[in-house]
Design an enzyme around this catalytic site. Structure first.
Site, PDB file in Angstrom:
ATOM      1  N   VAL A 192       0.892  -1.165   0.107  1.00 45.89           N
ATOM      2  CA  VAL A 192       0.117   0.105  -0.109  1.00 45.89           C
ATOM      3  C   VAL A 192       0.877   1.273  -0.033  1.00 45.89           C
ATOM      4  O   VAL A 192       1.634   1.377   0.944  1.00 45.89           O
ATOM      5  CB  VAL A 192      -0.791   0.032   1.191  1.00 45.89           C
ATOM      6  CG1 VAL A 192      -1.787   1.304   1.340  1.00 45.89           C
ATOM      7  CG2 VAL A 192      -1.810  -1.278   1.050  1.00 45.89           C
ATOM      8  N   THR A 193       0.904   2.114  -0.965  1.00 51.28           N
ATOM      9  CA  THR A 193       1.583   3.372  -0.981  1.00 51.28           C
ATOM     10  C   THR A 193       0.851   4.457  -1.868  1.00 51.28           C
ATOM     11  O   THR A 193      -0.130   4.032  -2.699  1.00 51.28           O
ATOM     12  CB  THR A 193       2.911   3.325  -1.871  1.00 51.28           C
ATOM     13  OG1 THR A 193       2.587   3.036  -3.247  1.00 51.28           O
ATOM     14  CG2 THR A 193       3.803   1.922  -1.364  1.00 51.28           C
ATOM     15  N   VAL A 194       1.037   5.537  -1.360  1.00 53.98           N
ATOM     16  CA  VAL A 194       0.759   6.748  -2.473  1.00 53.98           C
ATOM     17  C   VAL A 194       1.806   7.472  -2.705  1.00 53.98           C
ATOM     18  O   VAL A 194       2.440   7.910  -1.641  1.00 53.98           O
ATOM     19  CB  VAL A 194      -0.522   7.499  -1.507  1.00 53.98           C
ATOM     20  CG1 VAL A 194      -0.961   8.753  -2.324  1.00 53.98           C
ATOM     21  CG2 VAL A 194      -1.766   6.436  -1.386  1.00 53.98           C
TER      22      VAL A 194
ATOM     23  N   ARG B 288      -3.157  12.901   0.562  1.00 56.09           N
ATOM     24  CA  ARG B 288      -4.420  13.489   0.697  1.00 56.09           C
ATOM     25  C   ARG B 288      -5.346  13.883  -0.304  1.00 56.09           C
ATOM     26  O   ARG B 288      -5.857  14.782  -0.289  1.00 56.09           O
ATOM     27  CB  ARG B 288      -4.144  14.949   1.630  1.00 56.09           C
ATOM     28  CG  ARG B 288      -3.228  14.827   2.674  1.00 56.09           C
ATOM     29  CD  ARG B 288      -3.778  14.081   3.751  1.00 56.09           C
ATOM     30  NE  ARG B 288      -2.906  14.045   4.889  1.00 56.09           N
ATOM     31  CZ  ARG B 288      -1.983  13.200   5.183  1.00 56.09           C
ATOM     32  NH1 ARG B 288      -2.011  11.928   4.707  1.00 56.09           N
ATOM     33  NH2 ARG B 288      -1.230  13.186   6.394  1.00 56.09           N
ATOM     34  N   ARG B 289      -5.573  12.801  -0.865  1.00 52.72           N
ATOM     35  CA  ARG B 289      -6.514  12.852  -2.125  1.00 52.72           C
ATOM     36  C   ARG B 289      -7.535  11.989  -2.042  1.00 52.72           C
ATOM     37  O   ARG B 289      -8.287  11.614  -3.049  1.00 52.72           O
ATOM     38  CB  ARG B 289      -5.666  12.643  -3.643  1.00 52.72           C
ATOM     39  CG  ARG B 289      -4.626  13.922  -3.621  1.00 52.72           C
ATOM     40  CD  ARG B 289      -5.356  15.081  -4.206  1.00 52.72           C
ATOM     41  NE  ARG B 289      -4.216  16.094  -4.660  1.00 52.72           N
ATOM     42  CZ  ARG B 289      -3.276  16.635  -4.180  1.00 52.72           C
ATOM     43  NH1 ARG B 289      -3.253  16.636  -2.685  1.00 52.72           N
ATOM     44  NH2 ARG B 289      -2.253  17.473  -4.614  1.00 52.72           N
ATOM     45  N   GLY B 290      -7.566  11.167  -1.072  1.00 47.10           N
ATOM     46  CA  GLY B 290      -8.607  10.009  -0.863  1.00 47.10           C
ATOM     47  C   GLY B 290      -8.132   8.914  -1.635  1.00 47.10           C
ATOM     48  O   GLY B 290      -9.062   7.992  -1.767  1.00 47.10           O
TER      49      GLY B 290
ATOM     50  N   LEU C  99      -6.013   6.327  -0.738  1.00 49.96           N
ATOM     51  CA  LEU C  99      -6.137   5.166  -0.157  1.00 49.96           C
ATOM     52  C   LEU C  99      -7.422   4.633   0.226  1.00 49.96           C
ATOM     53  O   LEU C  99      -7.924   3.350   0.254  1.00 49.96           O
ATOM     54  CB  LEU C  99      -5.154   5.168   0.997  1.00 49.96           C
ATOM     55  CG  LEU C  99      -5.499   4.121   2.071  1.00 49.96           C
ATOM     56  CD1 LEU C  99      -4.858   2.695   1.469  1.00 49.96           C
ATOM     57  CD2 LEU C  99      -4.327   4.335   3.391  1.00 49.96           C
ATOM     58  N   THR C 100      -8.191   5.549   0.527  1.00 49.17           N
ATOM     59  CA  THR C 100      -9.785   5.400   1.105  1.00 49.17           C
ATOM     60  C   THR C 100     -10.361   4.688  -0.218  1.00 49.17           C
ATOM     61  O   THR C 100     -11.244   3.561   0.042  1.00 49.17           O
ATOM     62  CB  THR C 100     -10.359   6.461   1.299  1.00 49.17           C
ATOM     63  OG1 THR C 100      -9.722   7.120   2.554  1.00 49.17           O
ATOM     64  CG2 THR C 100     -12.055   6.070   1.792  1.00 49.17           C
TER      65      THR C 100
ATOM     66  N   TYR D  54      -4.565   2.575   9.959  1.00 49.43           N
ATOM     67  CA  TYR D  54      -5.651   2.038   9.535  1.00 49.43           C
ATOM     68  C   TYR D  54      -6.820   1.839  10.232  1.00 49.43           C
ATOM     69  O   TYR D  54      -7.450   0.987  10.074  1.00 49.43           O
ATOM     70  CB  TYR D  54      -4.826   0.483   9.203  1.00 49.43           C
ATOM     71  CG  TYR D  54      -3.818   0.674   8.325  1.00 49.43           C
ATOM     72  CD1 TYR D  54      -4.372   0.420   6.743  1.00 49.43           C
ATOM     73  CD2 TYR D  54      -2.604   0.833   8.163  1.00 49.43           C
ATOM     74  CE1 TYR D  54      -3.841   0.621   5.664  1.00 49.43           C
ATOM     75  CE2 TYR D  54      -1.835   0.850   7.191  1.00 49.43           C
ATOM     76  CZ  TYR D  54      -2.179   0.622   5.651  1.00 49.43           C
ATOM     77  OH  TYR D  54      -1.688   0.857   4.789  1.00 49.43           O
TER      78      TYR D  54
ATOM     79  N   PHE E 270       4.169  -9.118   5.486  1.00 47.67           N
ATOM     80  CA  PHE E 270       3.877  -9.477   4.168  1.00 47.67           C
ATOM     81  C   PHE E 270       3.148  -8.159   3.673  1.00 47.67           C
ATOM     82  O   PHE E 270       3.079  -7.147   4.283  1.00 47.67           O
ATOM     83  CB  PHE E 270       2.793 -10.467   4.202  1.00 47.67           C
ATOM     84  CG  PHE E 270       1.570 -10.327   5.065  1.00 47.67           C
ATOM     85  CD1 PHE E 270       0.732  -9.347   4.673  1.00 47.67           C
ATOM     86  CD2 PHE E 270       1.352 -10.827   6.206  1.00 47.67           C
ATOM     87  CE1 PHE E 270      -0.578  -9.298   5.558  1.00 47.67           C
ATOM     88  CE2 PHE E 270       0.411 -10.503   7.195  1.00 47.67           C
ATOM     89  CZ  PHE E 270      -0.702  -9.959   6.920  1.00 47.67           C
TER      90      PHE E 270
END
Length: 423
Positions: free
Chosen positions: A92-94, A100-102, A104-105, A133, A423
């Site tokens: 999981v990366t941004v 802050r662009r949504g 991940l959500t 999380y 993992f």
């Protein structure tokens, strides 16, 4: 008009990646984890077997991947030894240009909805950062501790390194590990709450048959066999080459992983590591917080805690199946009111635990004994956290006096849950 920071971008596309986009996705992954952006072809080839259609998500801006998310099928051991299907989340990366662009959500919501539809009981992950999380319903369900053993202080007899129970420790090669390791790990996983399955690819990566990084250093492997010749433990470790003044050795053995299905195997492997010539320190790697290691030494203070932190995070997707999959320490009944802002697992449930350890669970309209968020239910589910502690923090609310104490009698385990893997 250019969106300001924190404003959702409706033109950013979130979708499953195609196999031809894997290299671009991997570049975004490396960027998010502050690694060299471009992986060599051999590393990309090694990682391609992890690609599963529909389960590797990316966010795209003008054709460039700027966020990554991957999930895969996993089995997680519940209290009592039952394996439940889990949605394991990783990678999981941004990218720093698109925080802050949504994103991940959007990726998380999509993945968890698919996991719920598939029938996964829980979702799991190892959190790089603590605050992220909880807002998605995950709670820390296991913790991990690393010790550094000061061998000269430990009090072990340097003249003796063999097991005293008739067993033996042997150095083995990577091929032997790939033959013996999977069965040994399955034996451990069947008794260790919090443990997860290991694939054939995991064993290949751990032994160098597949290499996820440009540089790979071959570790040492040792196996403990009992007096009847059965393999009951295995360790992977590396060493450095450090010497102090007056030609005195100051080398450290670093444990990559250690598996043991008996106390005799644990004792023999730790004592073996502490008996290697020129080794003056042993770094234990991530272990359960109540690991036996310190108490296997004549002087437990020789094992100093180097790190202690949250490890496996769990998100309950199906409350009924999760509570019925595990066993219980006493007979009792609890009504739990579970709040879930995502609407995946909320509701009011009655848990009935029998004296034989089995439990049944069903939706109910009865008055709640305990009210809690789904993330806190996850922390309680594997038996590590205390409902009494959470009540003191205001995260569990009692509808009936004494219910938190009764929940601890039902849910907590005599040994702490532990996940040996990242993992």
């Amino acid at each position: 008009m250019t969106p300001t920071a924190g404003t959702p971008r409706t033109d950013l596309e979130v979708r499953p990646i195609t196999e031809t986009e894997f290299a671009d996705w991997n570049r975004a992954l490396n960027t998010g984890f502050l690694r060299e952006p471009t992986s060599p072809p051999e590393v990309l080839d090694a990682r391609r077997p992890e690609f599963r259609p529909g389960r590797s998500l990316g966010a795209f801006d003008g054709g460039r991947c700027v966020a990554t998310f991957r999930s895969f099928a996993q089995e997680l051991t519940a209290v009592g030894g039952a394996a439940v299907p889990a949605d394991a989340i990783s990678n999981v990366t941004v990218s720093p240009t698109h925080r802050r662009r949504g994103l991940l959500t959007r990726m998380m919501d999509r993945d968890l909805a698919a996991a719920k539809e598939r029938g996964d009981v829980v979702a799991t992950l190892i959190a790089a950062e603590y605050p992220i999380y909880g807002r998605y319903g995950f709670g820390p369900a296991t913790w991990a501790t690393e010790w550094t053993v000061d061998i000269p202080r430990a009090g072990l007899d340097p003249r003796r390194s063999r097991p005293e129970d008739g067993g033996r420790v042997d150095l083995v090669d990577a091929e032997d590990v790939r033959k013996l390791g999977p069965e040994l790990h399955e034996r451990l996983r069947g008794t260790q709450p919090g443990a997860v399955g290991r694939t054939d690819l995991w064993w290949k990566a751990a032994t160098g048959a597949v290499r996820f990084h440009p540089t790979w250093h071959e570790p040492f492997f040792a196996v403990y066999r009992s007096a009847d010749g059965e393999a009951e433990g295995m360790v992977s470790y590396t060493t450095d080459d450090e010497w102090g003044d007056s030609k005195q050795p100051a080398n450290t053995a670093r444990v990559n992983w250690l598996l043991a299905v008996s106390p005799a195997a644990e004792r023999a492997l730790w004592h073996y590591l502490c008996s290697i010539d020129w080794i003056t320190r042993v770094r234990s790697g991530w272990r359960a917080p109540d690991d036996l290691l310190p108490l296997l030494l004549p002087d437990p203070r020789a094992a100093a805690v180097t790190t202690h932190a949250d490890w496996l995070w769990v998100r309950v997707l199906d409350v009924v199946r999760a509570l019925e999959a595990r066993t219980y320490g006493a007979a009792g009944s609890l009504v739990l009111e579970v709040a879930d802002g995502a609407g995946l697992a909320g509701g009011r449930y009655r848990l009935e635990a029998s004296a034989d350890g089995t439990g049944t669970c069903a939706a109910t309209a009865g008055d709640a004994d305990l009210s809690l968020d789904v993330a806190d239910l996850a922390s309680l589910w594997l038996g590590d956290e205390s409902a009494v502690r959470l009540a003191a923090l205001g995260r569990v609310r009692e509808g009936r006096a004494g219910a938190a104490r009764e929940a601890d009698a039902l849910l907590r385990t005599s040994r702490r849950p532990w996940c040996p893997d990242v993992f």
